[in-house]
Design a protein around this motif. Structure first.
Motif, PDB file in Angstrom:
ATOM      1  N   SER A 205       0.825  -1.211   0.000  1.00  0.00           N
ATOM      2  CA  SER A 205       0.000   0.000   0.000  1.00  0.00           C
ATOM      3  C   SER A 205       0.859   1.262   0.000  1.00  0.00           C
ATOM      4  N   SER A 206       1.695   1.441   1.013  1.00  0.00           N
ATOM      5  CA  SER A 206       2.417   2.703   1.178  1.00  0.00           C
ATOM      6  C   SER A 206       3.475   2.926   0.096  1.00  0.00           C
ATOM      7  N   PHE A 207       4.313   1.917  -0.161  1.00  0.00           N
ATOM      8  CA  PHE A 207       5.354   2.077  -1.171  1.00  0.00           C
ATOM      9  C   PHE A 207       4.747   2.240  -2.567  1.00  0.00           C
ATOM     10  N   ASN A 208       3.720   1.478  -2.885  1.00  0.00           N
ATOM     11  CA  ASN A 208       3.099   1.602  -4.198  1.00  0.00           C
ATOM     12  C   ASN A 208       2.387   2.941  -4.369  1.00  0.00           C
ATOM     13  N   ALA A 209       1.813   3.476  -3.294  1.00  0.00           N
ATOM     14  CA  ALA A 209       1.224   4.819  -3.369  1.00  0.00           C
ATOM     15  C   ALA A 209       2.318   5.854  -3.621  1.00  0.00           C
ATOM     16  N   TRP A 210       3.458   5.688  -2.957  1.00  0.00           N
ATOM     17  CA  TRP A 210       4.587   6.607  -3.149  1.00  0.00           C
ATOM     18  C   TRP A 210       5.088   6.560  -4.588  1.00  0.00           C
ATOM     19  N   VAL A 211       5.187   5.349  -5.162  1.00  0.00           N
ATOM     20  CA  VAL A 211       5.632   5.211  -6.552  1.00  0.00           C
ATOM     21  C   VAL A 211       4.671   5.922  -7.489  1.00  0.00           C
ATOM     22  N   THR A 212       3.377   5.802  -7.241  1.00  0.00           N
ATOM     23  CA  THR A 212       2.394   6.508  -8.066  1.00  0.00           C
ATOM     24  C   THR A 212       2.559   8.016  -7.920  1.00  0.00           C
ATOM     25  N   ASP A 213       2.862   8.476  -6.710  1.00  0.00           N
ATOM     26  CA  ASP A 213       3.083   9.915  -6.478  1.00  0.00           C
ATOM     27  C   ASP A 213       4.206  10.459  -7.344  1.00  0.00           C
ATOM     28  N   VAL A 214       5.340   9.749  -7.393  1.00  0.00           N
ATOM     29  CA  VAL A 214       6.557  10.307  -7.995  1.00  0.00           C
ATOM     30  C   VAL A 214       6.709   9.989  -9.480  1.00  0.00           C
ATOM     31  N   SER A 215       5.849   9.134 -10.033  1.00  0.00           N
ATOM     32  CA  SER A 215       5.960   8.767 -11.450  1.00  0.00           C
ATOM     33  C   SER A 215       4.826   9.404 -12.250  1.00  0.00           C
ATOM     34  N   ASN A 216       4.925   9.316 -13.590  1.00  0.00           N
ATOM     35  CA  ASN A 216       3.845   9.800 -14.453  1.00  0.00           C
ATOM     36  C   ASN A 216       3.775   8.931 -15.702  1.00  0.00           C
ATOM     37  N   THR A 217       2.830   9.234 -16.580  1.00  0.00           N
ATOM     38  CA  THR A 217       2.590   8.362 -17.736  1.00  0.00           C
ATOM     39  C   THR A 217       3.778   8.287 -18.692  1.00  0.00           C
TER      40      THR A 217
END
Length: 449
Positions: free
Chosen positions: A134-146
């Motif tokens: 949950s937490s790490f994958n949310a962080w990855v979504t925060d810092v990445s883009n399409t």
């Protein structure tokens, strides 16, 4: 245009370091849980497939509930780092606890030992899911883009393979058929220390993305169940279609992965398997990274069908290795390596392909809330259905055989190939919708610059 796209997809050194550190250390812990706990159960407690099925299924249930909880918490608090780093430290301690499990029990104590190992696995899964899933994958979504997600998610997808290489090369001798209880104890203590050390190091280098604010616009119960609500599913159909593709691929993977080491060592009778397995892992990892770069360059839509076809072919090829056992060892190794590269490589590319697409569809501000549905479809369902299919295949191939003499059959790979045929359905839906949505996201990035 080229330089502009590169700028959109650029990530800083600190971000990449955190992605690789937590991706690798987290997957080292999951490799222990997903593959070596199964081996531990099969070699030191019982070979009966019901024990492995129970362990995998209950672990998936607790992991899914914990991810729903963790996703709600990290969105409501607006924090990721504390859950990630603190969680990894405790996660390592739960791995070390397995050194205390009594091994090679008498017949009358096997069931109680199975229950104990399953319960301890569930505790480990709770901690790991909150911190990583949950937490790490949310962080990855925060810092990445399409513009960079295919690359980021394929790098993350190969981390299980890199982690497996680390554990396999460094510590597999402590867990093979000749391992003693003392060897297993050292294995769990060392791998637990590595996981906890990752959390301590992360405290020093990881940073939450600036601007994330606590989101308490709805009740905790609503946040907890958000991604499973019918109205949310209806509104985000393509997001769930991406997860459906991931789910089918993961079901196929779960049919054989829990028995992989014992298939190579026992069924195929490959005793010196470090070199062939090393070739498979390195080639699959390098190939998947190259393909991920091509995905970002040429578009993900061009890779769904070829990848699925390659995965089905790989399962059939590796199944055919059974015909060379005790007859032609060179041919057996060649078939094992070719099939293994396709099977493992495709599992990595599929995970990166569908996960990158899924992240594109996550609404802004809901990054944590949408980790729960990912766990349901990518972990819970596959880790229940896959092992059940495996148990049926194993039981059919071992009718009338005592538990201690069970052999894990190569037909597990045929079962995986059959399941992967269903992956064409979500692949078509995602593939047809992707170009339009990708262009929209790229235009959004243009306007934000």
């Amino acid at each position: 245009m080229k330089s502009k796209t590169t700028k959109k997809g650029a990530l800083g050194a600190g971000v990449w370091t955190s992605i690789i550190l937590f991706g690798l250390i987290g997957q080292i812990a999951w490799v222990v849980e997903n593959m070596y706990f199964s081996r531990f159960m099969q070699n030191e407690i019982t070979r009966a497939p019901y024990a492995t099925t129970l362990m995998v299924a209950f672990s998936a249930i607790f992991a899914t509930v914990s991810t729903l909880l963790g996703g709600a918490l990290c969105d409501r608090t607006g924090k990721r780092k504390i859950f990630i780093c603190g969680g990894y430290i405790v996660w390592g301690l739960t791995i070390m606890m397995f050194a205390l499990v009594p091994m090679q029990p008498n017949e009358d104590k096997i069931l109680s030992m199975v229950i104990l190992v399953v319960a301890m696995d569930c505790i480990m899964s709770i901690i790991g899911s909150i911190s990583n899933d949950s937490s790490f994958n949310a962080w990855v979504t925060d810092v990445s883009n399409t513009a960079n997600r295919a690359r980021v998610d394929t790098v993350l997808a190969i981390m299980p393979l890199v982690a497996l290489a680390v554990v396999f090369v460094g510590f597999d001798s402590l867990t093979n058929a000749d391992a003693t209880p003392e060897d297993w104890k050292r294995f769990f203590v060392i791998l637990g220390i590595i996981t906890s050390a990752g959390g301590v190091l992360g405290m020093l280098i990881m940073r939450d993305k600036k601007g994330i604010k606590p989101n308490k616009s709805s009740s905790f119960i609503n946040d907890f169940t958000y991604s499973l609500q019918p109205a949310v599913i209806k509104k985000n159909k393509m997001l769930y279609m991406c997860l459906a593709g991931n789910m089918v691929s993961a079901i196929a993977y779960q049919i054989y992965v829990n028995y992989l080491f014992n298939i190579i060592e026992g069924t195929l009778k490959v005793k010196d398997y470090i070199i062939p397995v090393g070739i498979i892992m390195v080639t699959a990892a390098v190939g998947s990274v190259v393909i991920s770069s091509a995905m970002d360059k040429f578009g993900k839509r061009n890779f769904y069908y070829p990848t699925n076809i390659a995965g089905i072919a790989g399962c059939i090829i590796i199944w055919s290795a059974k015909f060379f056992v005790d007859k032609n060892n060179t041919a057996l190794l060649a078939v094992l390596i070719i099939g293994g590269i396709l099977v493992i490589g495709v599992s990595l590319v599929m995970a990166g392909l569908f996960t990158a697409s899924y992240r594109d569809y996550i609404p802004e501000g809901k990054e944590g809330l949408f980790q729960g549905c990912r766990m349901v479809m990518y972990v819970l369902v596959p880790m229940i259905i896959g092992p059940v299919i495996a148990q049926i295949i194993i039981n059919c191939a071992n009718k009338g055989v005592a538990d201690s003499d069970i052999v894990y059959p190569m037909e597990l790979f045929l079962g995986a190939a059959a399941v992967m045929l269903f992956c064409f359905i979500p692949a078509k839906a995602v593939r047809d919708n992707q170009p339009k949505y990708h262009d929209m996201l790229m235009n959004k990035l243009d306007k934000s610059e």
